[in-house]
Design an enzyme around this catalytic site. Structure first.
Site, PDB file in Angstrom:
ATOM      1  N   LEU A  42      -3.290   0.290  10.926  1.00  0.00           N
ATOM      2  CA  LEU A  42      -4.513   1.045  10.655  1.00  0.00           C
ATOM      3  C   LEU A  42      -5.512   0.186   9.895  1.00  0.00           C
ATOM      4  O   LEU A  42      -6.722   0.262  10.140  1.00  0.00           O
ATOM      5  CB  LEU A  42      -4.185   2.309   9.850  1.00  0.00           C
ATOM      6  CG  LEU A  42      -5.397   3.161   9.469  1.00  0.00           C
ATOM      7  CD1 LEU A  42      -6.120   3.681  10.711  1.00  0.00           C
ATOM      8  CD2 LEU A  42      -4.981   4.333   8.582  1.00  0.00           C
ATOM      9  N   TYR A  43      -5.024  -0.636   8.966  1.00  0.00           N
ATOM     10  CA  TYR A  43      -5.914  -1.544   8.241  1.00  0.00           C
ATOM     11  C   TYR A  43      -6.685  -2.417   9.227  1.00  0.00           C
ATOM     12  O   TYR A  43      -7.915  -2.551   9.128  1.00  0.00           O
ATOM     13  CB  TYR A  43      -5.102  -2.416   7.287  1.00  0.00           C
ATOM     14  CG  TYR A  43      -5.876  -3.567   6.694  1.00  0.00           C
ATOM     15  CD1 TYR A  43      -6.900  -3.343   5.774  1.00  0.00           C
ATOM     16  CD2 TYR A  43      -5.605  -4.885   7.057  1.00  0.00           C
ATOM     17  CE1 TYR A  43      -7.623  -4.381   5.238  1.00  0.00           C
ATOM     18  CE2 TYR A  43      -6.318  -5.935   6.516  1.00  0.00           C
ATOM     19  CZ  TYR A  43      -7.320  -5.688   5.613  1.00  0.00           C
ATOM     20  OH  TYR A  43      -8.042  -6.730   5.080  1.00  0.00           O
TER      21      TYR A  43
END
EC number: 5.1.3.6
Length: 455
Positions: free
Chosen positions: A257-258
């Site tokens: 997700l980062y």
């Protein structure tokens, strides 16, 4: 006399029917009037409730975000903007002094994430060469805030003032741009870390996407518009298997997700460049390390674990290969950031309207020499004079990638970026800082007296 009685009865019936008709009409009118009053009252109540909801609703539902909101609100109030005129004047004076360049044609730079690892180093480097630097940071507790406060004190010694606030606080950002005509923004504030995204995904959306958009919204409306250099990440390469990683390679397969939020940031930057004429340069950092670093990074918590006699997990790939990283020393990253700022062209918009094509760039900033994590541990063992308790495990599916390797030829061509610090040299400087900062006296190999520590 039956006929008169019948006539009277007929008249009475007709009269009753007429009165009944009048009552029905009256009741209908009353009902209609009541309905209108009730409808208007309901509408008024709904509008009031809607306004109250809009005023009090916070988009993030988690308590951490709510607490952060109140913290930032207090920070905003503490700056003096909403307090007495005298304290507000003093606060604005500090903002102007910190932002004012001390050299001819110097830059005036807003550095977001200034109390962070890369942000503090860049702020000091810019200030030392005579540029105006205003810091901006929310001092969140993703890792030890005392380290961030220590960096803040270091910046204060170098005449850099940090405004405590959140990127999503639009009024505060607009206030800063009203006070200072920034020539540049070095946007380094972000929610970092690959694995933490599995625990608190909302923090990445709030900071890396919403925070970026809010900053760009304020910057687009500024006059003059600043040129913006911002931190993307090597994580955007995700599942890419081509090596070394080039800016030309695909970045549409994020592994975390980062990484996805950083990739989204690059697309958002393209949009604001295209519509509003903002000059934007994205920098893809590759595993930055060094003094004043982040405690969540492997080299940092490996050092702590080795000194405390605790075991460390060393990942291997699913096919039992060593994990390797393109470790990049902080001083080399700072040179890249400064080079990007110095070569950033002016934005072309005015009053939120684009006046012409604007510069849009993306660069890799790495060391170009991937090193296995096992080698990193061996260097630390030698510097600390202590053997590590190693625990070899398969890399979990948590968003980490097995290998990174930067191609920096584009950055070298455009602003002379050339990394010069190898891992052994950089770790020696880090360990010297670490034992000094934490007051540890292990069997650490001492550096030569002429070595230069970065701060």
């Amino acid at each position: 006399m039956p006929l008169p009685a019948t006539a009277d009865t007929s008249k009475t019936v007709k009269l009753e029917r007429y009165n009944s008709y009048l009552r029905k009409i009256h009741s209908t009118k009353v009902l209609n009037a009541s309905s209108k009053v009730l409808f208007r009252a309901t509408l008024l109540v709904a509008l009031v409730l809607l306004l109250l909801f809009a005023f009090n609703y916070h988009p993030l539902s988690d308590t951490r975000a709510a607490a952060s909101h109140h913290l930032h609100r207090r920070s905003f109030l503490s700056t003096g903007i909403f307090s007495s005129s005298s304290s507000s004047s003093a606060w604005e004076k500090r903002v102007r002094q910190s932002s004012t360049a001390k050299r001819q044609h110097g830059l005036s730079v807003l550095v977001t994430g200034a109390a962070g690892f890369v942000g503090s180093h860049c702020s000091i480097a810019l200030r030392k060469r005579g540029d105006g630097v205003l810091g901006f940071d929310n001092f969140n507790d993703y890792y030890d805030t005392s380290l961030k406060r220590a960096r803040q004190q270091l910046l204060e010694k170098n005449q850099v003032f940090i405004v405590e606030g959140d990127l999503n606080d639009g009024p505060l950002l607009r206030k800063l741009f009203d006070i200072v005509p920034f020539t540049h923004v070095l946007h380094l504030a972000a929610q970092a870390g690959v694995r933490y995204a599995m625990k608190n995904p909302q923090s990445y959306i709030s900071s890396n996407i919403a925070g970026l958009v809010n900053l760009l919204e304020v910057a687009k409306a500024a006059n003059p518009q600043p040129a913006i250099v911002w931190a993307s990440s090597s994580s955007v390469y995700g599942l890419n298997t081509e090596n070394p990683f080039s800016e030309e390679h695909r970045t549409d397969q994020p592994a975390s997700l980062y990484a996805a939020t950083k990739k989204a940031g690059e697309e958002i930057a393209h949009t604001y460049n295209h519509i509003y004429g903002l000059s934007l340069t994205g920098l893809r950092f590759f595993t930055v390390y060094g003094p004043w670093g982040r405690p969540d990074m492997a080299y940092f918590f490996f050092t702590k674990a080795i000194l405390h006699g605790k075991s460390i997990d060393i990942y291997r790939t699913q096919d039992n290969q060593e994990v390797a990283r393109d470790f990049t020393y902080i001083d080399d990253i700072v040179k890249g950031c400064v080079g990007a700022l110095d070569t950033a062209e002016k934005s072309t918009g005015s009053g939120g309207k684009k006046r012409g094509p604007a510069q849009l760039r993306v660069y890799n900033l790495g060391n170009t020499s991937p090193v296995p994590v096992g080698r990193l541990v061996s260097i630390l063992e030698g510097l600390l004079g202590t053997k590590a308790k190693k625990h070899l495990i398969k890399m979990p599916r948590n968003g980490d990638v097995p290998y990174t390797h930067a191609n920096v030829s584009l950055a070298y061509r455009d602003f002379g970026y050339k990394p010069t610090t190898d891992l052994a040299t950089g770790l020696r400087k880090f360990v010297k800082w670490y034992v000094g900062y934490y007051g540890i006296q292990p069997r650490v190999k001492k550096e030569n007296s002429h070595s230069d520590d970065s701060a």
